[in-house]
Design a protein around this motif. Sequence first.
Motif, PDB file in Angstrom:
ATOM      1  N   UNK A 555      87.501   5.573 -32.001  1.00 44.43           N
ATOM      2  CA  UNK A 555      87.835   6.963 -32.327  1.00 44.43           C
ATOM      3  C   UNK A 555      88.855   7.005 -33.465  1.00 44.43           C
ATOM      4  N   UNK A 556      89.823   6.082 -33.422  1.00 46.15           N
ATOM      5  CA  UNK A 556      90.817   6.009 -34.498  1.00 46.15           C
ATOM      6  C   UNK A 556      90.150   5.676 -35.830  1.00 46.15           C
ATOM      7  N   UNK A 557      89.220   4.715 -35.800  1.00 38.24           N
ATOM      8  CA  UNK A 557      88.513   4.344 -37.028  1.00 38.24           C
ATOM      9  C   UNK A 557      87.662   5.506 -37.534  1.00 38.24           C
ATOM     10  N   UNK A 558      87.074   6.235 -36.605  1.00 36.91           N
ATOM     11  CA  UNK A 558      86.262   7.404 -36.961  1.00 36.91           C
ATOM     12  C   UNK A 558      87.127   8.465 -37.643  1.00 36.91           C
ATOM     13  N   UNK A 559      88.277   8.743 -37.063  1.00 36.63           N
ATOM     14  CA  UNK A 559      89.190   9.719 -37.655  1.00 36.63           C
ATOM     15  C   UNK A 559      89.703   9.253 -39.013  1.00 36.63           C
ATOM     16  N   UNK A 560      89.896   7.967 -39.144  1.00 35.86           N
ATOM     17  CA  UNK A 560      90.449   7.422 -40.388  1.00 35.86           C
ATOM     18  C   UNK A 560      89.565   7.743 -41.581  1.00 35.86           C
ATOM     19  N   UNK A 561      88.257   7.726 -41.385  1.00 38.01           N
ATOM     20  CA  UNK A 561      87.342   8.078 -42.482  1.00 38.01           C
ATOM     21  C   UNK A 561      87.615   9.500 -42.960  1.00 38.01           C
TER      22      UNK A 561
END
Length: 739
Positions: A555-561
């Motif tokens: 989820x963090x990686x998803x938000x980072x985009x």
Amino acid sequence: MDRKKVVLLVTLITLIGLWFAFDLSQYFTLEQAKAQQLALQDTIAEKPFLSSLVYFAVYILVTALSLPGAAIMTLLGAALFGFWWSLLLISFASTIGATLAFLFSRFILRDWVQAKFGNRIAPINAGIEKDGPFYLFTLRLIPVFPFFLVNLLMGLTPISTRMFYLVSQLGMLAGTAVYINAGTQLGEIESLSGIISAPVLMSLALLGLFPLIAKFIMNIITQRRVYANWKRPEKFDQNMVVIGAGAGGLVSSYIAAAVKAEVTLIERHKMGGDCLNTGCVPSKAIIRAAHTMAEISRAHEFGITTDKPQVNFEKVMSRIHNVIDKIEPHDSVERYSSLGVNCISGEAQILSPWEVEVNGQRITTRNIVIATGARPLVPGISGLQDVNYLTSDSIWSLKVQPKKLLVLGGGPIGCELAQSFSRLGSDVTLVEMAEQLLIREDTDASLLVKESMHKDGVDIKLNHKATRFESITAEDGTRIQRAYLEYNGKEVIVEFDAVMLALGRVANVQGFGLEELGITTTQRGTVDVNDYLQTKYPNIYAVGDVAGPFQLTHAAAHQAWYAAVNGLFGQFKKFKADYSVLPAATYTAPEVARVGINEKEAENLNIEFDVTRYGIDDLDRAITDGEDYGFVKVITPKGKDKILGVTIVGNNASELLAEFTLAMRHGLGLNKILGTIHPYPTMSEANKYTAGVWKQANAPQALLAWVKKYHAGMRNDKSQKITQPTAPNTQAKLEEEQR
């Protein structure tokens, strides 16, 4: 509800009912005005004051009762009274009517709404008290919600009547002027050719563009208001500064570097964050060791005899750290530096919306991404500081395996580690305040995990609450540690060597400048961000555990985009973070994997849905592997194959979930999964068989009944002769006999 409120409510309902019953709106159309234009203009010319007063009163009535037609009345007034006089009438009439609707809503509904939903709307009340006039002004200038709805909803909030009137009077003025301008042009149309005249076309274009223009203006006003106390640098050292090198920070900086932006990544501790060093990686490594021990203990099921296995806990922990070391280069300074990221080790301090200081160096930047993660929650339970307590951060430093381990918390972390330590030989007690483990999951999923953990030796105590701890020294010098639990009014005592705290995580929001910038947090303690992951300052973003709402690495990686793209290219196009298809897994045995909504959430949404369930105990591959337990459960709309959510419980459930995640992401239904070839025998066939269960339950019965009759008819049709081929010599004999 008191008598006065009832009388007022009945009166309002009666007036609204009469309006619709007699279809009074037909008299307030532009067509009606055109038909009676000359007569109305003569009346207005003869009695201007009376005509204006009647129009003024009717306009107030229409807006006060939230009746449809305010926009048409505005155009009508402009056509009849001209621009300036209608602007004066409508500006005050619309505000007075809106204020009356506001007062009706406040008098009748506010007390009831606040009493019933007070806790839920507390953040809204706080926001209105702080910035209510600005919110209202924005809604008036940019009509995001219908005119009447703003009046009614604002009546339920703490904003004062005087402020509501003043802001409404000012905020609606620009929009009213645009509508009136259009109305004056439409009022001058005498023939079809007048429709395509330049003034009319320009007025209609302005009517359509006004919301966009108003939104642009409000964005400028908002930014100036937010940045008023800060001086913007004339130039910037970096395009982006990222604080925190966990999953969110690493992906944000990676994306920025990939598109050739200048980016600095600041980490105060270890690259890789919690996931690499204390979370995902070490926990899955110990789960693997525990799984191996469980497999060995089941060897007799497969006809294999083994000696009693022994756990070398020191070597188990050593392997865990070796795994971390092996993965560490993926997240290392060397790797990210080679990708073009400027990596700095140190404590970051945000000085302004565009300045970050680290190791005495001040860096100016166009954007900032906060990815500072979270830490384990350590509750203020009496005596906790006197006992040997561990968290998901510190447990990996153990050298000696606890003989008696107490785990507080029955969420994913608590269940995973409790089961793993029990399989490795510890005497584990798990305490959970709620009535089930994994409280967010469906009850049937939770029960399977509970049964499996119980078989593995975990003593599970649900509905228990830890009230205090104590550590005493016995007469023989040994240390005795106890936890006192409350259960149904009774006290339960549990002794332990170590207690593992798995009660959730707290976002890291202090110590690096958020307070000084006035960046607010939510009730859950996470940074308050909008749909674009922006904080109070549009150029400062937050991602990962510090932003929530999901504490998941992916989820963090998803938000980072979203944060990286919005920060670097937001002036052209911004993207709202989309969590609609976000998978998650708990790595217990059996695993629990989910994407979309589960059955519990579907019921809370009050939607009509079907539940399709397939038992993995029926699956050939699961039977051959000795893993024939669990299920696949799919939530779909009533009678449709669209996938709303999936829960899978079983061996390698997290791997099986990927197919459903892909299907949901790209709008593929169960029919598509049913039509996909799956290799035999595999666990993935469970997904296809689940789709088959749905298909069988939703088969077109009427069509099948017709097809059944068709086949029956085909069997009884005597005109269809069946002939058998004959050998050449036989055929010749038959012909000779016929002759």
